[in-house]
Design an enzyme around this catalytic site. Structure first.
Site, PDB file in Angstrom:
ATOM      1  N   CYS A 192      -6.820 -17.073 -27.949  1.00  0.00           N
ATOM      2  CA  CYS A 192      -5.856 -18.090 -27.530  1.00  0.00           C
ATOM      3  C   CYS A 192      -6.211 -19.443 -28.146  1.00  0.00           C
ATOM      4  O   CYS A 192      -6.092 -19.624 -29.348  1.00  0.00           O
ATOM      5  CB  CYS A 192      -5.756 -18.156 -26.013  1.00  0.00           C
ATOM      6  SG  CYS A 192      -4.215 -18.943 -25.441  1.00  0.00           S
ATOM      7  N   HIS A 242      -4.839 -12.808 -23.988  1.00  0.00           N
ATOM      8  CA  HIS A 242      -6.016 -12.685 -23.132  1.00  0.00           C
ATOM      9  C   HIS A 242      -6.120 -11.251 -22.627  1.00  0.00           C
ATOM     10  O   HIS A 242      -5.138 -10.514 -22.596  1.00  0.00           O
ATOM     11  CB  HIS A 242      -5.908 -13.618 -21.919  1.00  0.00           C
ATOM     12  CG  HIS A 242      -5.882 -15.073 -22.256  1.00  0.00           C
ATOM     13  ND1 HIS A 242      -7.000 -15.759 -22.678  1.00  0.00           N
ATOM     14  CD2 HIS A 242      -4.874 -15.987 -22.219  1.00  0.00           C
ATOM     15  CE1 HIS A 242      -6.685 -17.033 -22.884  1.00  0.00           C
ATOM     16  NE2 HIS A 242      -5.406 -17.191 -22.623  1.00  0.00           N
TER      17      HIS A 242
END
Length: 479
Positions: free
Chosen positions: A333, A416
């Site tokens: 991310c 994630h």
């Protein structure tokens, strides 16, 4: 309505763990129990199946209770972007910002939303186990409080106080908490437990007797230190607190995780720490980051700011050196976005111009006002990969790696949670080990990550069942 508030003498005292354990223990007994946290301040979050975002700890507590996680379990989530600003997530969706001066006075609408969520949840279950935040003795914030004793007063909730004896001063913290709150709030403090005790609990008994004599709160037990527990945490104090590897694998894989000032979703690497023969360390040490078999740049709630810190700390040079020498690097991310050619972020950091990334992946990042919350799935080398997305940054990539791309020994993903996929994690780590020259190989007979998580929840519930008077605690909720 039947409920209980579990609060603590400090952050990381063990509130989340006790709530998790009680949810599992009481659900085993056939009680329809559900967790609740009115307001969570954490950058560790999860996307529920309905697309709402909640604190990672509350998601785990829902798993323990056997209920479907949703924003009703954590109606207010504050995600710190700096020391003086937090992004607000209200009922699972972005809802503006809260600056430092507004924390004590500008949250009335958040309080009402939290109270409404508690009422909604209470109507659907037998018992709500609510978790407080920080300490109820933060009397400077009491007037606007709706997560600790403010919540307890609103719904007449008996309150359990948890003290962490491992950091020292637990007896003073128990007495001091009781002494600082006003008389009306003090009446709600019905009992306490001591957490993380090492040794013979009988040694502690005389001190607990004094606390009970002076406060009137009975002790409901002493929870021992549990080596095998490192559950999904919401607290920055807990990040990277994995226990030393207990396995005796000869070939090992070392992983260094960069500790950003604004690390987000550090729980992404929990699955690495659970893998036999893999040693994970969260660090800012240049030598450790250079020498590790794998370097991970985790998520960040302030990508551009943390990228600047990465450069000023000298770690950006380490990342570039690793990429140039074929030493594995993974960006997740925000950490992935830092590896791009450039970042255009008028949203999160309000930067007027583009910022150069590390230039190690052929990607670009443009931040959009609308936040992406999703539960994507994909495939890598024939292995199913599932994850979740929480980001404003839109990355232009080719999908060569799930949720991202790869160049040489540098991988990046906007997703994630992918490392929780056992087959994918082990296959990818085997590739990492080859690139790093490590003799490590995966153990296909080892328990999967979800199974490890379940065993830890059960371990907690068993510990509470053995060491705490949970029947007396349940009786308090029925008075």
């Amino acid at each position: 309505m039947s409920g209980l508030l579990v609060t603590g003498t400090s952050s990381d005292a063990g509130k989340s763990i006790v709530v998790t354990a009680l949810c599992r223990l009481w659900s085993r007994q056939g009680i329809r129990v559900a967790p609740f946290k009115a307001q969570n301040m954490s950058n560790n979050s999860m996307v529920c199946r309905d697309g709402s975002e909640i604190g990672r700890a509350q998601w785990l507590q829902c798993v323990a209770a056997g209920v479907e996680p949703s924003a009703v379990h954590n109606p207010v989530l504050l995600k710190p972007g700096s020391d003086r600003r937090a992004f607000v997530v209200l009922r699972g969706r972005p809802a503006g910002e809260l600056v430092a001066g507004e924390y004590a006075t500008g949250r009335r609408h958040l309080a009402e939303a939290a109270f409404a969520a508690f009422e909604e949840l209470s109507a659907s279950v037998d018992l709500v186990v609510a978790e407080g935040a920080g300490s109820p003795a933060e009397v400077n914030l009491r007037a606007g409080d709706y997560v600790n004793l403010g919540l307890a007063q609103r719904f007449s909730l008996p309150t359990l106080l948890v003290a962490d004896i491992d950091r020292g001063g637990a007896l003073a913290a128990l007495y001091g908490t009781w002494g600082l709150v006003d008389e009306a709030d003090r009446a709600l403090l019905r009992a306490y437990v001591v957490n993380k005790f090492r040794g013979d609990a009988s040694v502690l008994a005389p001190g607990l007797d004094v606390v009970t004599e002076r406060t009137g709160m009975p002790s409901l037990g002493v929870l021992p230190w549990l080596d095998g527990v490192w559950l999904d945490s919401e607290d920055a104090l807990s990040v990277g607190r994995w226990r030393p590897a207990a396995d005796d694998r000869a070939g090992r894989l070392s992983v260094a995780v960069v500790r950003f000032p604004r690390t987000s979703n550090a729980t992404d690497v929990d699955a690495l720490a659970a893998e036999p023969g893999v040693d994970v360390r969260v660090t800012t040490d240049l030598d450790v980051c250079r020498e590790a078999d794998l370097l991970v740049l985790p998520g960040s709630r302030a990508t551009v700011s943390d990228l600047g810190w990465l450069r000023s700390s000298g770690l950006a040079e380490v990342v570039a050196w690793r990429a140039g020498h074929g030493r594995p690097v993974l960006g997740i991310c925000g950490g992935y976005e830092m590896l791009a050619q450039w970042i255009d972020d008028p949203v999160e950091s309000a930067t007027a111009s583009r910022v150069d990334g590390l230039g190690l992946l052929p990607t670009t990042v443009t931040f959009a006002a609308e936040k992406v919350l999703a539960r994507p799935t994909g495939e890598w080398r024939g292995h199913l990969v599932e994850g979740y997305e929480i980001h404003h940054g839109v990355v232009e990539d080719d999908g060569a790696f799930p949720g991202g791309t790869a160049t040489g020994a540098v991988w990046g993903t906007i997703w994630h949670g992918t490392l929780e996929c056992d087959d994918f994690r082990r296959a990818w780590l085997a590739e990492v080990a080859t690139a790093a020259g490590s003799a490590w190989t995966p153990d296909p007979t080892a328990p999967g990550f979800a199974a490890r998580r379940e065993s830890m929840i059960d371990l907690l519930a068993d510990a509470v069942g053995e060491h705490l008077d949970h029947d007396a605690l349940l009786e308090l909720t029925l008075e």
